[in-house]
Design a protein around this motif. Structure first.
Motif: not given
Length: 475
Positions: A1-19
Motif C-alpha cells: 500500500m502506498v504511503n499517502s505522504s509520499v507523492q512522488t520519487c523525486v529522482k530514479p532510485v536503485a536498491l541493492p538486494i543481497i540474497f
C-alpha cells in the motif's frame, strides 16, 4: 500500500538486494586443490564425485576431509561457477554462480526483473525508473553461521560500493540495501546484523522459511537419516545420508548443521518447549524433553538410547573419541551462538513468511513410539538399530529351514520415530514463525515445500510488496 505522504520519487532510485541461500544452496569445492565436492547442478544426484552413491566413510572423506583430520572451516570453499547461457560474467561477479541453480535461478531472475513492470499502485508514485541490483551471498554451509555472517558483511559492502559506482554519473539515488534469505541463510543474516554489528548497514531483512529457533527435523535427520525414498529421493538424503551412520558422519561433524538443532527457546506449534518424547504401546506419554537444557539432556548425552550422537559414527575410519571431542566443541559454539541470538535478535526492520499449511507436514516434535510388547527395555537384551528411526531390543534366534539355518531378530521392545504431522514446509514447522519476537511475520496457509519456498506465488507476492515498502520507507 502506498504511503499517502509520499507523492512522488523525486529522482530514479536503485536498491541493492543481497540474497542468502539455505543449507546446501551453495556450490562447494575442496579449497586446496579446487576439486568440486558439492555440485548441485550435476545431474539429479547433484554431485560429480559420487556423493549420491557413497557410504558413510566416503561421504565423510568428501565433505569433512581425511580420516585422520577433524572438521576445518578451511577445507571447503564456494565455487563461483562459470559463464553459460544464464550466468553472464556480471552475474558470476555478483555471486549468482555459486548458488544451486535448480532452486534459485528462477527466483533470482524474477527478483532482478520484476521492478521493470511493477503492479499498479504498488510502487511509490513516479517511481517508474526503479532498479533492483541483485547480488547473492553463497557460503560454506558446513561452517559456523557466525563465520558465514561475518563474510556476508563483505558481500553487502561490495554490493553497495559497486552499485554506487554504477550510478556515479547519473541522477539515480542508491538506497540502503535489503537482505533476502532462505532457511539457514536467515541465521547467517541474523549473525551479520545482530552479532557482527551490521544492522545499521542495511535498511531491512526479509526471511523465508527461517528455522528461527532451530528445527526438530535436524535431530531426526542425524538420528535416522534424511527423508525421501526411491532412486531420486531427496538431494539431502543422497548427499548427507539416508541413515544414521551416513548422516552422523557428515551432518554430525558440521557446525552449521548443529546450529539448526532446536535451541533453548524452541517452541512447537502448540507452544510446548518439550519437543522430544516417548510414548508407550498404549499411547501413554512416558517422558518428554528437554526439561530445561537440550544441549546437556539430548545433544551431549552419551548414554541414553535416544541420544543425538553415536560417537563411533562420527569418524568411521578414524579416532571416534577425538571426533566426539570436536563435536562437543562445536556444540558449545552452537549453544553460544543460539544464546547470542535468543528469541528476539532480529534486524529492527524485519519481515518474514512461513508455511502454515498441511500439504507438507513438518516435525515440530519427535515422538519415539513403542510398537512391540514391552515399554521397558529388557536388561539382558541385544540391540538392533536399522539406522532409519527404528530401535529394537530382544534376541537373535537361529532356526532350521529347508534352505538351511536362518537368523532373525525377535524384538521384545521396539521404538520407532513417528512421521511428521505439524503444519509447515516439510522441514521447518509453523511454530518457527508463529512465536518469533521482533519481525513482522506472516503465515502462508496455502503452504509450500521448503526448498522451493521462493517459487511460491504467495511468497513472491509478499516479497515484492515488502521490497516496495522498503523502497518507499527510504524516500
Amino acid at each position: 500500500m502506498v504511503n499517502s505522504s509520499v507523492q512522488t520519487c523525486v529522482k530514479p532510485v536503485a536498491l541493492p538486494i543481497i540474497f542468502v541461500p539455505g543449507i546446501m544452496g551453495s556450490r562447494l569445492r575442496e579449497k586446496q586443490h579446487g576439486e568440486i565436492v558439492w555440485e548441485p547442478q550435476d545431474s539429479f544426484f547433484g554431485n560429480a564425485y559420487g556423493l549420491a552413491w557413497a557410504g558413510a566413510k566416503k561421504k565423510r572423506r568428501l565433505m569433512i576431509g581425511a580420516p585422520d583430520s577433524g572438521y576445518s572451516p578451511d577445507y571447503l570453499e564456494v565455487d563461483p561457477g562459470q559463464v553459460d547461457d544464464f550466468l553472464s560474467q556480471e552475474r558470476i561477479d555478483r555471486g549468482w554462480g555459486g548458488l544451486m541453480q535448480g532452486s534459485y535461478a528462477s527466483f533470482m531472475a524474477w527478483l532482478e526483473n520484476m521492478a521493470e513492470t511493477p503492479a499498479a499502485g504498488q510502487v511509490p508514485r513516479g517511481c517508474f525508473n526503479l532498479h533492483y541490483e541483485v547480488w547473492a551471498h553463497p557460503y560454506n554451509w558446513t561452517d559456523d553461521n557466525l563465520n558465514s555472517g561475518k563474510a556476508l558483511g563483505e558481500t553487502v559492502a561490495k554490493a553497495v560500493a559497486e552499485t554506487t559506482q554504477k550510478y556515479r554519473d547519473t541522477d539515480v539515488q542508491v538506497l540502503k540495501p535489503v537482505i533476502v534469505t532462505h532457511s539457514m541463510g536467515g541465521l547467517v543474516a541474523r549473525a551479520y546484523t545482530q552479532i557482527h554489528g551490521g544492522a545499521s548497514d542495511v535498511h531491512g531483512v526479509i526471511h523465508g522459511a527461517l528455522p528461527s529457533d532451530g528445527a526438530p527435523a535436524a535431530y531426526k535427520r542425524i538420528v535416522a537419516g534424511f527423508e525421501g525414498g526411491g532412486i531420486r529421493g531427496t538431494i539431502e538424503r543422497h548427499v548427507l545420508g539416508a541413515n544414521q551412520q551416513e548422516a552422523t558422519a557428515t551432518a554430525g561433524n558440521m557446525p552449521g548443521v548443529l546450529e539448526l538443532l532446536p535451541n533453548q527457546t524452541h517452541k512447537s506449534v502448540d507452544g510446548s518447549t518439550k519437543w522430544l518424547f516417548a510414548t508407550g504401546h498404549d499411547g501413554s506419554r512416558l517422558w518428554a524433553k528437554p526439561e530445561a537444557n537440550p544441549y546437556g539432556e539430548i545433544y551431549r548425552n552419551e548414554q541414553d538410547w535416544w541420544r543425538l550422537i553415536v560417537k563411533e559414527y562420527l569418524n568411521p575410519e578414524g579416532d571416534s573419541g577425538a571426533a566426539f571431542k570436536q563435536f562437543l566443541t562445536s556444540l558449545k559454539d552452537a549453544a553460544k551462538f543460539h544464546a547470542q541470538l535468543g528469541p528476539s535478535a532480529f534486524h529492527p526492520n524485519t519481515r518474514m513468511f512461513y508455511a502454515n499449511g498441511s500439504g507438507h507436514p513438518a516435525f515440530d516434535h519427535i515422538e519415539w513410539k513403542q510398537t512391540a510388547q514391552e515399554d521397558v527395555i529388557p536388561t539382558d537384551a541385544e540391540r538392533n538399530n536399522d539406522g532409519r528411526g527404528t530401535l529394537e531390543w530382544g534376541q537373535w534366534h537361529t532356526y532350521a529351514t529347508p534352505y538351511g539355518a536362518q537368523t532373525t531378530f525377535l524384538a521384545e521392545t521396539r521404538y520407532e520415530i513417528q512421521p511428521a504431522d505439524a503444519p509447515g514446509d516439510g522441514t521447518v514447522h509453523a511454530g518457527s514463525g508463529k512465536y518469533v519476537s521482533g519481525p513482522m511475520s506472516e503465515p502462508l496457509t496455502n503452504g509450500f515445500e521448503h526448498q522451493a519456498a521462493f517459487d511460491s506465488t504467495e511468497a513472491r507476492r509478499l516479497t515484492a510488496r515488502w521490497l516496495f515498502d522498503m523502497v518507499e520507507e527510504q524516500l
